[in-house]
Design a protein around this motif. Structure first.
Motif, short mmCIF file in Angstrom:
data_model
loop_
_atom_site.label_atom_id
_atom_site.label_comp_id
_atom_site.label_asym_id
_atom_site.label_seq_id
_atom_site.Cartn_x
_atom_site.Cartn_y
_atom_site.Cartn_z
N ALA A 58 49.71 23.99 36.33
CA ALA A 58 48.52 24.81 36.54
C ALA A 58 47.76 24.36 37.78
N GLY A 59 47.67 25.24 38.74
CA GLY A 59 46.83 24.97 39.90
C GLY A 59 45.58 25.81 39.77
N THR A 60 44.61 25.28 39.05
CA THR A 60 43.48 26.12 38.64
C THR A 60 42.38 26.22 39.69
N SER A 61 42.64 25.72 40.87
CA SER A 61 41.53 25.65 41.82
C SER A 61 41.02 27.02 42.24
N THR A 62 41.91 27.95 42.49
CA THR A 62 41.43 29.24 42.98
C THR A 62 41.69 30.39 42.01
N ILE A 63 42.22 30.07 40.84
CA ILE A 63 42.49 31.19 39.94
C ILE A 63 41.18 31.69 39.32
N GLU A 64 41.20 32.96 39.06
CA GLU A 64 40.02 33.58 38.48
C GLU A 64 40.33 34.13 37.11
N ILE A 65 39.40 33.90 36.21
CA ILE A 65 39.45 34.59 34.94
C ILE A 65 38.12 35.30 34.84
N ARG A 66 38.17 36.60 34.83
CA ARG A 66 36.88 37.29 34.82
C ARG A 66 36.94 38.56 34.01
N PRO A 67 35.78 39.01 33.57
CA PRO A 67 35.75 40.22 32.76
C PRO A 67 36.38 41.38 33.53
N SER A 68 37.15 42.16 32.83
CA SER A 68 37.81 43.28 33.48
C SER A 68 36.80 44.35 33.86
N GLU A 69 37.12 45.05 34.93
CA GLU A 69 36.19 46.05 35.41
C GLU A 69 36.32 47.38 34.69
N ARG A 70 37.45 47.59 34.11
CA ARG A 70 37.64 48.85 33.38
C ARG A 70 38.30 48.58 32.05
N PRO A 71 37.99 49.42 31.05
CA PRO A 71 38.49 49.17 29.68
C PRO A 71 40.02 49.06 29.62
N GLU A 72 40.72 49.90 30.41
CA GLU A 72 42.18 49.87 30.31
C GLU A 72 42.76 48.57 30.87
N PHE A 73 41.92 47.79 31.52
CA PHE A 73 42.39 46.50 32.02
C PHE A 73 42.14 45.37 31.02
N GLY A 74 41.74 45.76 29.82
CA GLY A 74 41.54 44.76 28.80
C GLY A 74 40.18 44.10 28.91
N ASP A 75 40.07 42.91 28.31
CA ASP A 75 38.78 42.22 28.30
C ASP A 75 38.63 41.28 29.49
N TYR A 76 39.71 40.58 29.79
CA TYR A 76 39.66 39.67 30.92
C TYR A 76 40.90 39.87 31.79
N SER A 77 40.72 39.59 33.07
CA SER A 77 41.84 39.68 34.00
C SER A 77 41.97 38.36 34.73
N THR A 78 43.21 38.05 35.11
CA THR A 78 43.39 36.86 35.92
C THR A 78 44.34 37.15 37.07
N ASN A 79 44.08 36.50 38.19
CA ASN A 79 44.96 36.63 39.35
C ASN A 79 45.95 35.47 39.42
N LEU A 80 46.02 34.72 38.31
CA LEU A 80 46.84 33.51 38.27
C LEU A 80 48.25 33.73 38.82
N ALA A 81 48.90 34.81 38.38
CA ALA A 81 50.29 35.03 38.80
C ALA A 81 50.40 35.23 40.30
N MET A 82 49.42 35.91 40.88
CA MET A 82 49.47 36.18 42.32
C MET A 82 49.25 34.90 43.12
N ILE A 83 48.36 34.07 42.63
CA ILE A 83 48.11 32.79 43.30
C ILE A 83 49.36 31.91 43.20
N GLU A 84 49.90 31.88 42.01
CA GLU A 84 51.09 31.08 41.75
C GLU A 84 52.26 31.55 42.60
N ALA A 85 52.38 32.87 42.70
CA ALA A 85 53.48 33.44 43.48
C ALA A 85 53.36 33.05 44.95
#
Length: 584
Positions: A58-85
């Motif tokens: 886990a490289g948690t330095s720049t990953i974001e966990i934040r409330p989703s902006e729209r209901p179809e995006f669920g409750d929280y979204s993360t960019n973890l996979a994009m950072i990791e990639a």
RNA sequence: GCGCCCGUAGCUCAGGGGACAGAGCAACGGCCUUCUAAGCCGUUGGUCGGAGGUUCGAAUCCUCCCGGGCGUGCCA
């Protein structure tokens, strides 16, 4: 919804309003405290479990966990996979798919119920309603302590603010700094720092001498003499009034302005203006723990000692009869004079001595709230402290831009010396402390603030301060009507299943993070924004959902939710120094 | 000249690498036999100052330019 600002390591190229910033230290898990928030902690924990099962670190330095902006995006979204990639050179969506597959294996009813890949590689997380409700239960358990933490670990921190020269009444401009400093102090108190509020009094030097002479001129005018206010002196009407007050005390003599007259009129002016300033601050609900006199620094040899220290560290040089600080060698903007060729110390010199004194008084951190016009001096003081080997984290400047008054569509800068200003007292007489505080704090510090007098005076009904307070009032009123005073710790929250109810809980869950981000980023306006957002959500909810008259368990659950809203609103208003009225 | 801050809806401002750019006020249209209508819901409204660049992705980061503010004192 303010998406909380991410903390960054201090860099000179960072946000200039935060010349230096730091991470609170002294973490202590004994008190109610979160890494992020209750729900984000849960999400974060399950994400790292999934990540570990994939063998990723886990490289948690720049990953974001934040409330989703729209209901179809669920409750929280993360960019973890994009950072990791990006880090591993893999394809974002592939990483996201692996992550969601791993998540699927550990899905727990207590937390993430579903995870989806979306867009360029976001992972959208759906929390179970029970999980969201558990955040409410946690909030209720914290009660009035919700949002507080012990991250500061009792570290002694001083916030120095206002520090207006005692040369005139506080203006609307000082009001901004007063509120900013006071709210910052309150935020750090919430974070578990041992905070002292200090006011630095420049009661010695040229400015107060000019003040004394200006007062004396007004005094002589009472005897029919016409004299010139000295060059750079103070033109304001307030000195005429003061002269009338002072005359019976000092008597009729004092025909020439000499050393004795200077002392007498300086003492009168400084004392009277200082008293006025304290009253103004009091009217704004601001109480200082300490008023520090510049004169004591001179008297106790602190200025000489500081100069000696700088010399010992080879941080000064002599040129043209003056002593200069080698500021540029230590990251300062400009070498500057410390001791004038006539032997008198400059303001910068005294300011350095002042900060040495703060250090010797045992403060580990100091925040100076200052206007943007002190920019160069700030880098010089920083440079001096650096030269003396004082840690970078010791001193931070919270810098704010100025206030302009807008009246009748025209904007005007103020000047105490020219006597062109609107006093804070006059403003408070017309608008009231709560509204003034909200206006002052609702803009980010580094932006100029146009204080619209007409709006503030006339439009008290439409202003956000009232809107937030009204939300608090409505809840208080409901509880009165319901005859309920406390919420049982094991109240059944299951009836809270409407989307609006779960959204409201998620919003309340953000409160601790908002407080922390606001403190660390010197951005108290985030609290104002957040409180407004919570109030808005409440009003919308309250309009659609009834409480009284519903089934017993629905009433209990909704009261629990609204009690939580009331806690967050009251806590927010408290931090902002505003009242939380029971009725309006 | 150089340094720092600001430029986002008609107005005041949030957002400061992520998915169709947000709020308040203003404008227009709805909602009160029921917990404070000081409220709620809906509609209208945007070349994110301009031009390049970096990036899978820029209002956001970099460069330059334009406009406004503050500095650039042996003032504080």
């Amino acid at each position: 919804m303010p998406s909380p600002r991410r903390w960054r390591p201090s860099r000179s190229t960072g946000r200039a309003s935060v010349v230096e910033t730091w991470r609170p230290n002294g973490y202590d898990t004994a008190m109610p405290t979160y890494e992020k928030t209750y729900l984000k902690d849960i999400v974060s924990r399950e994400l790292s479990l999934a990540q570990r099962s994939l063998g990723d670190v886990a490289g948690t330095s720049t990953i974001e966990i934040r409330p989703s902006e729209r209901p179809e995006f669920g409750d929280y979204s993360t960019n973890l996979a994009m950072i990791e990639a990006k880090a591993s050179g893999r394809v974002p969506r592939k990483v996201a798919e692996a992550l969601t597959a791993a998540l699927a294996k550990i899905l727990s009813a207590a937390g993430i119920a579903k995870a989806e890949v979306a867009g360029p590689g976001f992972v959208n997380l759906f929390l179970s309603p029970a999980c969201i409700r558990s955040a409410l239960r946690s909030l209720l358990a914290d009660g009035d302590e919700y949002g507080s933490s012990q991250r500061g670990g009792g570290v002694r921190l001083q916030v120095e603010f206002v520090s207006s020269n005692p040369t005139g009444p506080l203006t609307v401009g000082h009001g901004r700094q007063a509120v900013l400093g006071d709210v910052l102090a309150a935020l750090y108190e919430r974070l578990g720092y041992d905070v002292q509020r200090e006011y630095y009094f420049n009661d010695q030097g040229r400015q107060v001498d000019l003040l004394a002479e200006s007062l004396w001129v007004r005094y002589r005018e009472l005897f029919g003499e016409s004299r010139e206010i000295p060059e750079g002196g103070y033109q304001g009407e307030y000195l005429k009034d003061m002269a009338v007050e002072v005359r019976p005390i000092v008597g009729a003599g004092h025909k020439e302005f000499n050393a004795d007259t200077l002392m007498i009129f300086r003492a009168q002016a400084v004392t009277r203006i200082s008293d006025g300033i304290r009253k103004d601050l009091d009217a704004l609900g601001i109480r200082f723990d300490s008023f520090f006199s510049e004169a004591t620094l001179h008297r106790d040899g602190k200025v000489d000692a500081a100069l000696k220290g700088l010399r010992a560290h080879n941080a000064v040089y002599d040129e043209e009869g003056a002593v200069w600080l080698r500021a540029e060698d230590f990251g300062g903007a400009k070498n500057s004079v410390l001791i004038r060729s006539d032997g008198r110390p400059t303001y910068v010199m005294v300011d350095i001595a002042y900060h040495m004194d703060k250090r010797s008084r045992g403060f580990e951190r100091v925040i100076d709230v200052q206007g943007a016009d002190h920019q160069v001096e700030q880098t010089c003081v920083k440079a001096a402290l650096r030269a003396l080997g004082i840690p970078e984290t010791f001193l931070s400047y919270a810098v704010h831009q100025f206030v302009s008054l807008k009246q009748g569509g025209a904007v005007q800068r103020m000047s105490t010396r020219a006597g062109r200003f609107v006093t804070l007292r006059d403003l408070l007489g017309e608008v009231g402390s709560d509204v003034v505080r909200y206006f002052m704090i609702s803009r980010k510090p580094e932006a100029h603030l146009d204080f619209d007098l007409d709006l503030a005076k006339s439009q008290s009904l439409d202003n956000p301060a009232t809107y937030i307070q009204y939300a608090h009032t409505r809840i208080a009123s409901l509880f009165r009507k319901a005859g309920v005073e406390t919420i049982s710790p094991d109240v059944d929250l299951a009836p809270l299943e409407a989307r609006e109810e779960l959204e409201l809980i998620k919003k309340l869950d953000l409160f601790p993070e908002v407080l922390e981000t606001a403190a660390i980023s010197f951005a108290p306006h985030l609290v104002a924004e957040y409180a407004l957002d919570v109030a808005r959500s409440f009003h919308a909810y309250y309009d659609r959902f009834r409480v009284l008259g519903e089934a017993e368990r629905v009433i209990a659950a909704r009261l629990a939710l609204l009690h939580a809203v009331r806690i967050v609103l009251a806590r927010s208003l408290r931090v902002l120094g505003m009242t939380a009225p029971e009725e309006m």
